[in-house]
Write a protein that holds these residues in place. Structure first.
Motif, short mmCIF file in Angstrom:
data_model
loop_
_atom_site.label_atom_id
_atom_site.label_comp_id
_atom_site.label_asym_id
_atom_site.label_seq_id
_atom_site.Cartn_x
_atom_site.Cartn_y
_atom_site.Cartn_z
N ILE A 213 0.84 -1.26 -0.04
CA ILE A 213 -0.08 0.06 0.13
C ILE A 213 0.87 1.35 -0.28
O ILE A 213 0.43 2.08 -0.61
N GLU A 214 2.00 1.08 0.82
CA GLU A 214 2.89 2.40 0.84
C GLU A 214 3.41 2.63 -0.62
O GLU A 214 3.71 3.90 -1.08
N ARG A 215 3.70 1.65 -1.18
CA ARG A 215 4.34 1.74 -2.63
C ARG A 215 3.35 2.34 -3.68
O ARG A 215 3.69 3.07 -4.28
N VAL A 216 2.13 1.63 -3.38
CA VAL A 216 1.25 2.26 -4.55
C VAL A 216 0.83 3.68 -4.21
O VAL A 216 0.59 4.33 -5.36
N LYS A 217 0.78 4.13 -3.04
CA LYS A 217 0.61 5.49 -2.91
C LYS A 217 1.50 6.44 -3.49
O LYS A 217 1.19 7.71 -3.67
N GLN A 218 2.78 5.96 -3.83
CA GLN A 218 3.67 6.82 -4.72
C GLN A 218 3.34 6.93 -6.25
O GLN A 218 4.16 7.61 -6.95
N GLY B 264 1.22 7.98 -9.62
CA GLY B 264 0.59 8.82 -10.10
C GLY B 264 -0.09 8.60 -11.57
O GLY B 264 0.50 7.46 -12.08
N ALA B 265 -1.15 9.17 -11.84
CA ALA B 265 -1.78 9.00 -13.20
C ALA B 265 -0.71 9.00 -14.45
O ALA B 265 -0.78 8.33 -15.29
N GLU B 266 0.11 9.70 -14.06
CA GLU B 266 1.19 10.11 -15.15
C GLU B 266 2.54 9.26 -14.82
O GLU B 266 3.13 9.34 -15.90
N SER B 267 2.53 8.47 -14.02
CA SER B 267 3.42 7.29 -13.73
C SER B 267 3.65 6.51 -15.25
O SER B 267 2.58 6.03 -15.62
N SER B 268 5.03 6.62 -15.60
CA SER B 268 5.18 5.46 -16.94
C SER B 268 5.72 4.29 -16.51
O SER B 268 6.65 4.07 -15.57
N GLY B 269 5.55 3.21 -17.23
CA GLY B 269 6.03 1.97 -17.26
C GLY B 269 7.33 1.91 -17.59
O GLY B 269 7.70 2.59 -18.48
N LEU B 270 8.11 1.05 -17.07
CA LEU B 270 9.60 0.94 -17.16
C LEU B 270 9.53 -0.26 -18.43
O LEU B 270 10.44 -0.36 -19.09
N TRP B 271 8.79 -1.00 -18.58
CA TRP B 271 8.35 -2.19 -19.44
C TRP B 271 6.89 -2.34 -20.03
O TRP B 271 6.14 -1.78 -18.97
N GLY B 272 6.36 -3.06 -20.74
CA GLY B 272 5.20 -3.24 -21.00
C GLY B 272 4.43 -2.15 -21.82
O GLY B 272 4.81 -0.93 -21.84
N GLU C 152 -3.34 3.54 -14.70
CA GLU C 152 -4.61 3.17 -14.74
C GLU C 152 -4.81 1.77 -15.13
O GLU C 152 -5.58 1.03 -14.43
N GLU C 153 -4.35 1.47 -16.12
CA GLU C 153 -4.50 0.03 -16.72
C GLU C 153 -4.19 -1.35 -15.84
O GLU C 153 -4.65 -1.96 -15.52
N MET C 154 -2.92 -0.87 -15.31
CA MET C 154 -2.24 -1.86 -14.28
C MET C 154 -2.92 -1.77 -13.17
O MET C 154 -3.28 -2.90 -12.74
N LEU C 155 -3.48 -0.60 -12.46
CA LEU C 155 -4.12 -0.92 -11.17
C LEU C 155 -5.62 -1.57 -11.70
O LEU C 155 -5.95 -2.53 -10.79
N MET C 156 -6.24 -1.16 -12.53
CA MET C 156 -7.50 -2.06 -12.97
C MET C 156 -7.08 -3.56 -13.14
O MET C 156 -7.80 -4.30 -12.50
N ILE D 89 -9.57 4.47 -8.48
CA ILE D 89 -8.88 3.29 -9.06
C ILE D 89 -7.95 2.67 -7.91
O ILE D 89 -7.67 1.62 -7.62
N LYS D 90 -7.05 3.65 -7.63
CA LYS D 90 -6.07 3.50 -6.64
C LYS D 90 -6.58 3.36 -5.27
O LYS D 90 -6.17 2.23 -4.44
N ASP D 91 -7.53 3.95 -4.77
CA ASP D 91 -8.26 3.42 -3.63
C ASP D 91 -8.94 2.14 -3.51
O ASP D 91 -8.76 1.44 -2.48
N GLU D 92 -9.50 1.89 -4.58
CA GLU D 92 -9.85 0.41 -4.70
C GLU D 92 -8.89 -0.60 -4.62
O GLU D 92 -8.94 -1.46 -3.91
#
Length: 150
Positions: free
Chosen positions: A15-20, A22-30, A35-39, A100-103
């Motif tokens: 949970i502490e990690r996911v709090k970091q 943001g919607a603008e966070s970019s994946g390092l791979w994939g 948003e899609e990752m959290l869903m 989505i992050k709260d869920e």
């Protein structure tokens, strides 16, 4: 000690990690967005906690893969294909990233509170115990959070 989402301390660290994130966070791979990752993670975690998949006979290949993935390999391998119903793609319509992050956080909180035995089959590992589901769920969340650098 192996990391298991049914352990409260391990769940809180996720949970502490996911709090970091943001919607603008970019994946390092994939190809997934944050948003899609959290869903995707929410879909998988709901299925685990609700036990919505039946049991099936476990093959030798699944048993060996389970031992390798859960106990020997430090992380899940990049690029493993997910089941189709967990691939979110561009199915996101007017959803709020923070909701989505709260869920995600709410679902992670539910793991240590779970007192029922999980009896569903894992698509790659076959029939696994509740403890093994906790290890698999932790490694899955860790995999995707590392994907986004958190």
């Amino acid at each position: 000690m192996e990391k298991n989402l049914f352990n409260n301390e391990t769940a809180e660290k996720i949970i502490e990690r996911v709090k970091q994130l943001g919607a603008e966070s970019s994946g390092l791979w994939g190809k997934m967005t944050a948003e899609e990752m959290l869903m995707h993670c929410n879909s998988c975690n709901r299925e685990i906690l609700e036990g919505s998949r039946g049991t099936q006979k476990t093959s030798l290949k699944q048993y060996l893969l389970r031992i390798l993935a859960l106990y020997l390999a430090p992380n899940f391998k990049k690029g493993i294909k997910s089941e189709d119903h967990h691939i979110i793609g561009h199915k996101i319509n007017n959803l709020n990233f923070e909701e989505i992050k709260d869920e995600f956080i709410d679902l992670i909180h539910q793991f240590p509170l779970n007192k029922k035995e999980l009896t569903l089959s894992h698509p790659a590992f076959g029939n696994i115990s509740t403890k093994q589901w906790g290890i698999a769920a932790y490694k899955h969340m860790d995999h995707h959070l590392r994907q986004f650098g958190v």
